[in-house]
Design a protein around this motif. Structure first.
Motif, PDB file in Angstrom:
ATOM      1  N   ALA A 135     -27.708   3.413 -12.207  1.00  0.00           N
ATOM      2  CA  ALA A 135     -28.816   3.780 -11.319  1.00  0.00           C
ATOM      3  C   ALA A 135     -28.317   3.973  -9.883  1.00  0.00           C
ATOM      4  N   HIS A 136     -28.725   5.091  -9.296  1.00  0.00           N
ATOM      5  CA  HIS A 136     -28.326   5.436  -7.927  1.00  0.00           C
ATOM      6  C   HIS A 136     -29.586   5.594  -7.087  1.00  0.00           C
ATOM      7  N   VAL A 137     -29.604   4.989  -5.893  1.00  0.00           N
ATOM      8  CA  VAL A 137     -30.798   4.962  -5.056  1.00  0.00           C
ATOM      9  C   VAL A 137     -30.590   5.794  -3.798  1.00  0.00           C
ATOM     10  N   GLU A 138     -31.554   6.666  -3.499  1.00  0.00           N
ATOM     11  CA  GLU A 138     -31.573   7.443  -2.259  1.00  0.00           C
ATOM     12  C   GLU A 138     -32.935   7.240  -1.594  1.00  0.00           C
ATOM     13  N   THR A 139     -32.955   6.992  -0.288  1.00  0.00           N
ATOM     14  CA  THR A 139     -34.198   6.820   0.462  1.00  0.00           C
ATOM     15  C   THR A 139     -34.153   7.681   1.707  1.00  0.00           C
ATOM     16  N   ALA A 140     -35.276   8.333   2.045  1.00  0.00           N
ATOM     17  CA  ALA A 140     -35.330   9.189   3.231  1.00  0.00           C
ATOM     18  C   ALA A 140     -36.720   9.138   3.840  1.00  0.00           C
ATOM     19  N   ARG A 141     -36.776   9.292   5.159  1.00  0.00           N
ATOM     20  CA  ARG A 141     -38.053   9.425   5.856  1.00  0.00           C
ATOM     21  C   ARG A 141     -38.640  10.800   5.545  1.00  0.00           C
ATOM     22  N   THR A 142     -39.971  10.916   5.652  1.00  0.00           N
ATOM     23  CA  THR A 142     -40.625  12.193   5.396  1.00  0.00           C
ATOM     24  C   THR A 142     -41.334  12.674   6.657  1.00  0.00           C
ATOM     25  N   SER A 143     -41.573  13.976   6.718  1.00  0.00           N
ATOM     26  CA  SER A 143     -42.295  14.532   7.869  1.00  0.00           C
ATOM     27  C   SER A 143     -43.780  14.201   7.802  1.00  0.00           C
ATOM     28  N   GLY A 161     -43.848   7.638   6.699  1.00  0.00           N
ATOM     29  CA  GLY A 161     -43.385   6.813   5.597  1.00  0.00           C
ATOM     30  C   GLY A 161     -42.043   7.269   5.052  1.00  0.00           C
ATOM     31  N   SER A 162     -41.762   6.903   3.826  1.00  0.00           N
ATOM     32  CA  SER A 162     -40.477   7.224   3.217  1.00  0.00           C
ATOM     33  C   SER A 162     -40.638   7.483   1.728  1.00  0.00           C
ATOM     34  N   VAL A 163     -39.615   8.099   1.160  1.00  0.00           N
ATOM     35  CA  VAL A 163     -39.561   8.374  -0.275  1.00  0.00           C
ATOM     36  C   VAL A 163     -38.267   7.794  -0.820  1.00  0.00           C
ATOM     37  N   THR A 164     -38.335   7.158  -1.978  1.00  0.00           N
ATOM     38  CA  THR A 164     -37.160   6.610  -2.643  1.00  0.00           C
ATOM     39  C   THR A 164     -37.002   7.242  -4.015  1.00  0.00           C
ATOM     40  N   VAL A 165     -35.781   7.669  -4.322  1.00  0.00           N
ATOM     41  CA  VAL A 165     -35.467   8.262  -5.628  1.00  0.00           C
ATOM     42  C   VAL A 165     -34.399   7.402  -6.297  1.00  0.00           C
ATOM     43  N   VAL A 166     -34.685   6.921  -7.502  1.00  0.00           N
ATOM     44  CA  VAL A 166     -33.710   6.187  -8.308  1.00  0.00           C
ATOM     45  C   VAL A 166     -33.345   7.083  -9.492  1.00  0.00           C
ATOM     46  N   THR A 167     -32.055   7.426  -9.621  1.00  0.00           N
ATOM     47  CA  THR A 167     -31.611   8.371 -10.642  1.00  0.00           C
ATOM     48  C   THR A 167     -30.579   7.741 -11.564  1.00  0.00           C
ATOM     49  N   SER A 211     -43.089   6.552  -3.224  1.00  0.00           N
ATOM     50  CA  SER A 211     -43.318   6.787  -1.796  1.00  0.00           C
ATOM     51  C   SER A 211     -43.964   5.561  -1.172  1.00  0.00           C
ATOM     52  N   SER A 212     -43.790   5.435   0.133  1.00  0.00           N
ATOM     53  CA  SER A 212     -44.380   4.319   0.863  1.00  0.00           C
ATOM     54  C   SER A 212     -44.750   4.783   2.261  1.00  0.00           C
ATOM     55  N   GLY A 213     -46.010   4.555   2.653  1.00  0.00           N
ATOM     56  CA  GLY A 213     -46.443   4.820   4.016  1.00  0.00           C
ATOM     57  C   GLY A 213     -46.745   6.262   4.346  1.00  0.00           C
ATOM     58  N   MET A 214     -46.750   7.153   3.367  1.00  0.00           N
ATOM     59  CA  MET A 214     -47.073   8.550   3.648  1.00  0.00           C
ATOM     60  C   MET A 214     -48.560   8.683   3.959  1.00  0.00           C
TER      61      MET A 214
END
Length: 233
Positions: free
Chosen positions: A139-147, A150-156, A167-170
């Motif tokens: 499992a690989h985790v990527e997190t980024a802020r959104t316009s 909040g932020s989005v997290t992808v676990v692949t 997503s969190s806080g959008m």
């Protein structure tokens, strides 16, 4: 009772699960300051629990807080344990502790889900699939802020060729608009459905990107707006 130095290395799982005595906790926390191996393992166990909780997170119904508060007045409190009753301390092997940490979070999430109204219950098959991805060995985790805030997290998981998007806080959208998830590559973009809590994406390959756009209610066949976030899969 003083804990032997060699025994401290096997307390990582018990410490994360709060299954140690006060004396053991104090000695282990001193040990953590000088043992990078145990420190890394504790952080790893906590990350595993956090990832599982994030993947299964969902928004409770508006009336849940009032229902829980009302239930506290109807629920009888358990009597305190006798002062002379010794506290049972459990020790777990490291591998078992990692699974136990994840399982404890899964159990807590499952308990919360059963208390929600029917329309908010998580389908068991979907929850199992999500848990399989976030606990996969690769499992690989990527997190980024959104316009959109909040932020989005992808676990692949490359081995499973699946991903989980949370997503969190959008910011909330009007009823006429929705967040839509896309799997993007050189061939274009295919819809992975609307954003509801955690989304499970299938047939995700190395090199793909995960994008989120704002679309009309019901979604569209292809993106019509600039993505608010794009992350590598």
């Amino acid at each position: 009772m003083k804990v032997m130095r060699d025994d401290l290395h096997v307390l990582t799982g018990s410490y994360v699960l709060d299954a140690v005595s006060d004396t053991e906790r104090e000695e282990f926390e001193r040990h953590l300051q000088h043992c990078p191996t145990c420190d890394a393992e504790v952080r790893g166990l906590r990350e595993t629990a956090a990832r599982l909780a994030l993947a299964c997170a969902m928004t409770p119904p508006a009336r849940m807080e009032q229902q829980v508060l009302a239930a506290t007045y109807r629920t009888r409190q358990l009597p305190p344990l006798p002062a002379d009753r010794p506290r049972r301390v459990l020790r777990f092997p490291r591998r078992v502790a990692m699974l136990a940490a994840a399982a404890s979070v899964a159990a807590a999430v499952a308990l919360g889900i059963t208390q929600l109204s029917a329309q908010h219950q998580l389908d068991q098959a979907r929850a199992t699939s999500i848990a399989r991805v976030v606990t996969a060995p690769d499992a690989h985790v990527e997190t980024a802020r959104t316009s959109a805030g909040g932020s989005v997290t992808v676990v692949t998981s490359a081995a499973l060729r699946e991903a989980v998007v949370s997503s969190s806080g959008m910011k909330s959208l009007p009823s006429s608009r929705v967040y839509q998830v896309w799997v993007m590559n050189s061939s274009g973009a295919r819809s992975a459905g609307l954003m509801h809590g955690s989304s499970l994406l299938a047939a995700v390959r190395p090199g793909d990107r995960i994008g989120i756009t704002v679309e009309p209610a019901g979604g569209t066949a292809r993106p019509t707006t600039t993505p608010v976030a794009v992350l590598p899969a």
